[in-house]
Write a protein that holds these residues in place. Structure first.
Motif, PDB file in Angstrom:
ATOM      1  N   ASP A 242       0.833  -1.208   0.000  1.00 49.77           N
ATOM      2  CA  ASP A 242       0.000   0.000   0.000  1.00 49.77           C
ATOM      3  C   ASP A 242       0.867   1.257   0.000  1.00 49.77           C
ATOM      4  O   ASP A 242       2.103   1.185  -0.023  1.00 49.77           O
ATOM      5  CB  ASP A 242      -0.990  -0.008   1.183  1.00 49.77           C
ATOM      6  CG  ASP A 242      -0.315   0.158   2.541  1.00 49.77           C
ATOM      7  OD1 ASP A 242       0.880   0.525   2.592  1.00 49.77           O
ATOM      8  OD2 ASP A 242      -0.990  -0.078   3.565  1.00 49.77           O
ATOM      9  N   ALA A 243       0.212   2.419   0.046  1.00 54.58           N
ATOM     10  CA  ALA A 243       0.914   3.703  -0.051  1.00 54.58           C
ATOM     11  C   ALA A 243       1.944   3.893   1.060  1.00 54.58           C
ATOM     12  O   ALA A 243       2.953   4.579   0.892  1.00 54.58           O
ATOM     13  CB  ALA A 243      -0.100   4.841  -0.037  1.00 54.58           C
ATOM     14  N   ASP A 244       1.706   3.285   2.216  1.00 50.02           N
ATOM     15  CA  ASP A 244       2.637   3.432   3.347  1.00 50.02           C
ATOM     16  C   ASP A 244       3.740   2.377   3.332  1.00 50.02           C
ATOM     17  O   ASP A 244       4.554   2.306   4.255  1.00 50.02           O
ATOM     18  CB  ASP A 244       1.879   3.332   4.681  1.00 50.02           C
ATOM     19  CG  ASP A 244       0.761   4.358   4.757  1.00 50.02           C
ATOM     20  OD1 ASP A 244       0.961   5.459   4.213  1.00 50.02           O
ATOM     21  OD2 ASP A 244      -0.308   4.042   5.325  1.00 50.02           O
ATOM     22  N   GLY A 245       3.731   1.519   2.284  1.00 47.62           N
ATOM     23  CA  GLY A 245       4.755   0.481   2.197  1.00 47.62           C
ATOM     24  C   GLY A 245       4.416  -0.768   2.985  1.00 47.62           C
ATOM     25  O   GLY A 245       5.234  -1.675   3.118  1.00 47.62           O
ATOM     26  N   LYS A 246       3.189  -0.853   3.491  1.00 44.14           N
ATOM     27  CA  LYS A 246       2.769  -2.048   4.247  1.00 44.14           C
ATOM     28  C   LYS A 246       2.347  -3.129   3.242  1.00 44.14           C
ATOM     29  O   LYS A 246       1.646  -2.853   2.269  1.00 44.14           O
ATOM     30  CB  LYS A 246       1.589  -1.674   5.155  1.00 44.14           C
ATOM     31  CG  LYS A 246       1.231  -2.747   6.176  1.00 44.14           C
ATOM     32  CD  LYS A 246       0.359  -2.138   7.270  1.00 44.14           C
ATOM     33  CE  LYS A 246      -0.854  -2.927   7.652  1.00 44.14           C
ATOM     34  NZ  LYS A 246      -1.679  -3.593   6.736  1.00 44.14           N
ATOM     35  N   VAL A 247       2.821  -4.354   3.470  1.00 44.04           N
ATOM     36  CA  VAL A 247       2.537  -5.444   2.526  1.00 44.04           C
ATOM     37  C   VAL A 247       1.526  -6.422   3.107  1.00 44.04           C
ATOM     38  O   VAL A 247       1.672  -6.889   4.236  1.00 44.04           O
ATOM     39  CB  VAL A 247       3.843  -6.213   2.182  1.00 44.04           C
ATOM     40  CG1 VAL A 247       3.564  -7.342   1.191  1.00 44.04           C
ATOM     41  CG2 VAL A 247       4.888  -5.264   1.603  1.00 44.04           C
ATOM     42  N   THR A 248       0.474  -6.706   2.340  1.00 41.32           N
ATOM     43  CA  THR A 248      -0.495  -7.736   2.749  1.00 41.32           C
ATOM     44  C   THR A 248      -0.621  -8.759   1.643  1.00 41.32           C
ATOM     45  O   THR A 248      -0.503  -8.414   0.451  1.00 41.32           O
ATOM     46  CB  THR A 248      -1.917  -7.149   2.960  1.00 41.32           C
ATOM     47  OG1 THR A 248      -1.981  -5.868   2.342  1.00 41.32           O
ATOM     48  CG2 THR A 248      -2.299  -7.069   4.413  1.00 41.32           C
ATOM     49  N   ASN A 249      -0.855 -10.004   2.013  1.00 44.35           N
ATOM     50  CA  ASN A 249      -1.071 -11.047   1.018  1.00 44.35           C
ATOM     51  C   ASN A 249      -2.561 -11.199   0.731  1.00 44.35           C
ATOM     52  O   ASN A 249      -3.360 -11.256   1.657  1.00 44.35           O
ATOM     53  CB  ASN A 249      -0.487 -12.379   1.504  1.00 44.35           C
ATOM     54  CG  ASN A 249       1.032 -12.365   1.450  1.00 44.35           C
ATOM     55  OD1 ASN A 249       1.634 -11.377   1.029  1.00 44.35           O
ATOM     56  ND2 ASN A 249       1.659 -13.448   1.868  1.00 44.35           N
ATOM     57  N   VAL A 250      -2.886 -11.243  -0.565  1.00 48.28           N
ATOM     58  CA  VAL A 250      -4.285 -11.302  -0.978  1.00 48.28           C
ATOM     59  C   VAL A 250      -4.451 -12.469  -1.948  1.00 48.28           C
ATOM     60  O   VAL A 250      -3.652 -12.630  -2.871  1.00 48.28           O
ATOM     61  CB  VAL A 250      -4.671  -9.985  -1.699  1.00 48.28           C
ATOM     62  CG1 VAL A 250      -6.104 -10.050  -2.193  1.00 48.28           C
ATOM     63  CG2 VAL A 250      -4.479  -8.794  -0.784  1.00 48.28           C
ATOM     64  N   GLU A 251      -5.494 -13.265  -1.735  1.00 45.13           N
ATOM     65  CA  GLU A 251      -5.787 -14.376  -2.660  1.00 45.13           C
ATOM     66  C   GLU A 251      -6.889 -13.959  -3.624  1.00 45.13           C
ATOM     67  O   GLU A 251      -7.843 -13.292  -3.225  1.00 45.13           O
ATOM     68  CB  GLU A 251      -6.261 -15.614  -1.874  1.00 45.13           C
ATOM     69  CG  GLU A 251      -5.154 -16.298  -1.096  1.00 45.13           C
ATOM     70  CD  GLU A 251      -5.629 -17.633  -0.491  1.00 45.13           C
ATOM     71  OE1 GLU A 251      -6.839 -17.925  -0.564  1.00 45.13           O
ATOM     72  OE2 GLU A 251      -4.775 -18.364   0.035  1.00 45.13           O
ATOM     73  N   GLU A 252      -6.749 -14.353  -4.877  1.00 49.20           N
ATOM     74  CA  GLU A 252      -7.791 -14.058  -5.867  1.00 49.20           C
ATOM     75  C   GLU A 252      -8.095 -15.281  -6.706  1.00 49.20           C
ATOM     76  O   GLU A 252      -7.199 -15.964  -7.165  1.00 49.20           O
ATOM     77  CB  GLU A 252      -7.347 -12.908  -6.794  1.00 49.20           C
ATOM     78  CG  GLU A 252      -7.405 -11.561  -6.149  1.00 49.20           C
ATOM     79  CD  GLU A 252      -7.336 -10.422  -7.168  1.00 49.20           C
ATOM     80  OE1 GLU A 252      -7.813 -10.596  -8.313  1.00 49.20           O
ATOM     81  OE2 GLU A 252      -6.801  -9.364  -6.788  1.00 49.20           O
ATOM     82  N   LYS A 253      -9.387 -15.535  -6.920  1.00 48.94           N
ATOM     83  CA  LYS A 253      -9.814 -16.603  -7.826  1.00 48.94           C
ATOM     84  C   LYS A 253      -9.674 -16.107  -9.259  1.00 48.94           C
ATOM     85  O   LYS A 253      -9.831 -14.923  -9.534  1.00 48.94           O
ATOM     86  CB  LYS A 253     -11.292 -16.952  -7.574  1.00 48.94           C
ATOM     87  CG  LYS A 253     -11.550 -17.760  -6.307  1.00 48.94           C
ATOM     88  CD  LYS A 253     -11.203 -19.243  -6.447  1.00 48.94           C
ATOM     89  CE  LYS A 253     -12.210 -20.007  -7.324  1.00 48.94           C
ATOM     90  NZ  LYS A 253     -11.738 -21.418  -7.530  1.00 48.94           N
ATOM     91  N   PHE A 254      -9.385 -17.032 -10.165  1.00 48.55           N
ATOM     92  CA  PHE A 254      -9.309 -16.639 -11.577  1.00 48.55           C
ATOM     93  C   PHE A 254      -9.873 -17.743 -12.447  1.00 48.55           C
ATOM     94  O   PHE A 254      -9.938 -18.910 -12.039  1.00 48.55           O
ATOM     95  CB  PHE A 254      -7.858 -16.342 -11.978  1.00 48.55           C
ATOM     96  CG  PHE A 254      -6.921 -17.515 -11.844  1.00 48.55           C
ATOM     97  CD1 PHE A 254      -6.842 -18.498 -12.819  1.00 48.55           C
ATOM     98  CD2 PHE A 254      -6.114 -17.648 -10.705  1.00 48.55           C
ATOM     99  CE1 PHE A 254      -5.976 -19.590 -12.692  1.00 48.55           C
ATOM    100  CE2 PHE A 254      -5.253 -18.736 -10.572  1.00 48.55           C
ATOM    101  CZ  PHE A 254      -5.184 -19.708 -11.561  1.00 48.55           C
ATOM    102  N   ASP A 255     -10.270 -17.363 -13.666  1.00 46.99           N
ATOM    103  CA  ASP A 255     -10.627 -18.349 -14.686  1.00 46.99           C
ATOM    104  C   ASP A 255      -9.499 -18.475 -15.707  1.00 46.99           C
ATOM    105  O   ASP A 255      -9.283 -19.523 -16.290  1.00 46.99           O
ATOM    106  CB  ASP A 255     -11.932 -17.942 -15.372  1.00 46.99           C
ATOM    107  CG  ASP A 255     -13.082 -17.926 -14.374  1.00 46.99           C
ATOM    108  OD1 ASP A 255     -13.503 -19.012 -13.945  1.00 46.99           O
ATOM    109  OD2 ASP A 255     -13.513 -16.825 -13.979  1.00 46.99           O
TER     110      ASP A 255
END
Length: 416
Positions: A242-255
């Protein structure tokens, strides 16, 4: 068995950059004793793989036997280099033989670093996961695009460096253009996940590209880096900054997931005395001479320079290296200058391309006058150039020492 062999010039790598450099050297001094070290049997025209992924070229059109592109007058050593010994002007091959040289040209390309994304290598080629960066991937991309009936389509771009700065988004535009024609785009959720901060590295090209991002209703996500692929469950995991340099892991479904794999210097370069801190080959960015050994030059994707890593860059670099190596050999000043030229033909539809051409510092360097091709617009001319003219130029000119569009810039004075 240890056959000692010695050559005027040894070229490591028989890809675009290595073959073009050999051809340029022989064009200037046909009597040179040159060896090319290359383990592969096949030679790929990789700029064509974007077009294979869009059903424009067949895979076969982009592949020729290595023997067919090897210049007649060179010795082909069919092996890979294991280690460099630049203090003794020698390289050791994987089979153990030593090859000695007076001059060395290093051109092995860049490494696709699949290990940087967990599960990626196993995932490509099935379950909707593909990549135009691998030979088997591009035809699968086209299959997926044709079969696609809607859903979530994700296109990824890793942190730099990687070859062809535009290719990750080219895959998106060409897929979307096909879905638009078939009436599939309206029920498709398209996302471009870019680890970097901007759509393109040269700001002037962003507005014309944004017209197509908006036309295809694609969502742009920056600071979003692919770290894991679960092909069977069709889940992609991203590290999002994010803008503050904080990193989060995000999962996304895809086709459908089109991946540009992270890339790095080949291990045998990174672990060699020739490497810069980045692992790439340490060279002077203008002369392409090694900053560590005067009789070593680098060309193509392996060099630690800040140009776009493209075949067009290698085409210009090959001439600079040929001229400067021969100048070094003759004890004269290295007057040929590489200005960082690279070209990314950004395929935005199936008949139009924004031909991005630029050098160091993002300086725009068009080949053609504006009345022939406006570099900041999507044009039919640039499509014809990419689809019809450049493949011919590649096989018949670049690899043969015919240096169309490839003349080098000269220094005004004779200083190094």
């Amino acid at each position: 068995m240890s056959e000692q062999s010695k050559f005027d010039i040894v070229i490591v790598g028989g890809g675009s950059a290595g073959i073009a450099t050999a051809a340029s050297l022989l064009k200037r001094q046909y009597w040179l004793n040159i060896a090319i070290i290359e383990p592969k049997d096949e030679h790929f025209y990789q700029p064509g793989w974007t077009m294979v992924g869009a059903g424009v070229f067949s895979s076969e059109e982009t592949i020729r036997p290595e023997a067919d592109v090897m210049p007649e007058d060179v010795t082909w050593i069919k092996d890979a280099v294991a280690t460099f010994d630049p203090d003794n002007n020698a390289v050791t091959l994987e089979r153990g033989d030593k090859v000695e040289y007076n001059y060395l040209v290093v051109a092995p390309g860049i490494k696709l670093n699949f290990d940087a994304v967990e599960g990626l290598e196993e995932a490509i080629g099935k379950n909707g996961v593909t990549s135009n960066y691998v030979r088997e991937g591009a035809p699968y991309t086209w299959q997926l695009v044709q079969r696609f009936r809607g859903g979530k389509a994700i296109f990824t771009q890793p942190p730099l460096p990687f070859k062809c700065a535009g290719a990750p988004q080219k895959a998106m535009y060409l897929s979307c253009n096909e879905w638009e024609k078939k009436g599939v785009l309206d029920n498709t959720d398209v996302e471009f996940c870019n680890a970097g901060p901007a759509l393109f590295g040269v700001a002037e090209y962003i507005p014309p590209l944004m017209e197509f991002v908006e036309r295809y209703d694609a969502k742009l996500s920056f600071g979003k880096n692919l770290i894991k692929v679960d092909g069977e469950n069709q889940i992609a995991t991203f590290a999002v900054t994010d803008a503050d340099g904080k990193v989060t892991n995000v999962e996304e479904k895809f086709d459908m997931l089109h991946v540009c794999p992270p890339q790095c210097a080949p291990d045998f370069i990174a672990n060699s005395p020739l490497a810069a801190e980045t692992g790439f080959l340490a060279v002077d960015i203008n002369s392409l001479q090694s900053t560590k050994y005067d009789n070593v030059f680098g060309v193509g994707d392996v060099v630690a320079t800040l140009n776009a890593k493209t075949a067009a860059a290698a085409r210009k670099q090959a001439v600079v290296v040929a001229e400067n190596l021969l100048a070094q050999k003759d004890g004269t000043a290295l007057n040929s200058v590489y200005e960082g030229y690279g070209s990314c033909p950004l395929t935005v539809t199936k008949d139009r391309i924004i031909l991005a051409e630029f050098g160091y510092g993002g300086k725009i360097m068009p080949t053609f006058p504006k009345w022939i091709n406006n570099t900041l617009k999507a044009t039919k001319f640039a499509w014809v150039l990419k689809a019809d003219i450049l493949p011919w130029v590649y096989w018949n000119c670049m690899l043969k020492g015919r240096e169309w569009f490839a003349g080098s810039t000269k220094k005004d004075s004779g200083h190094h």
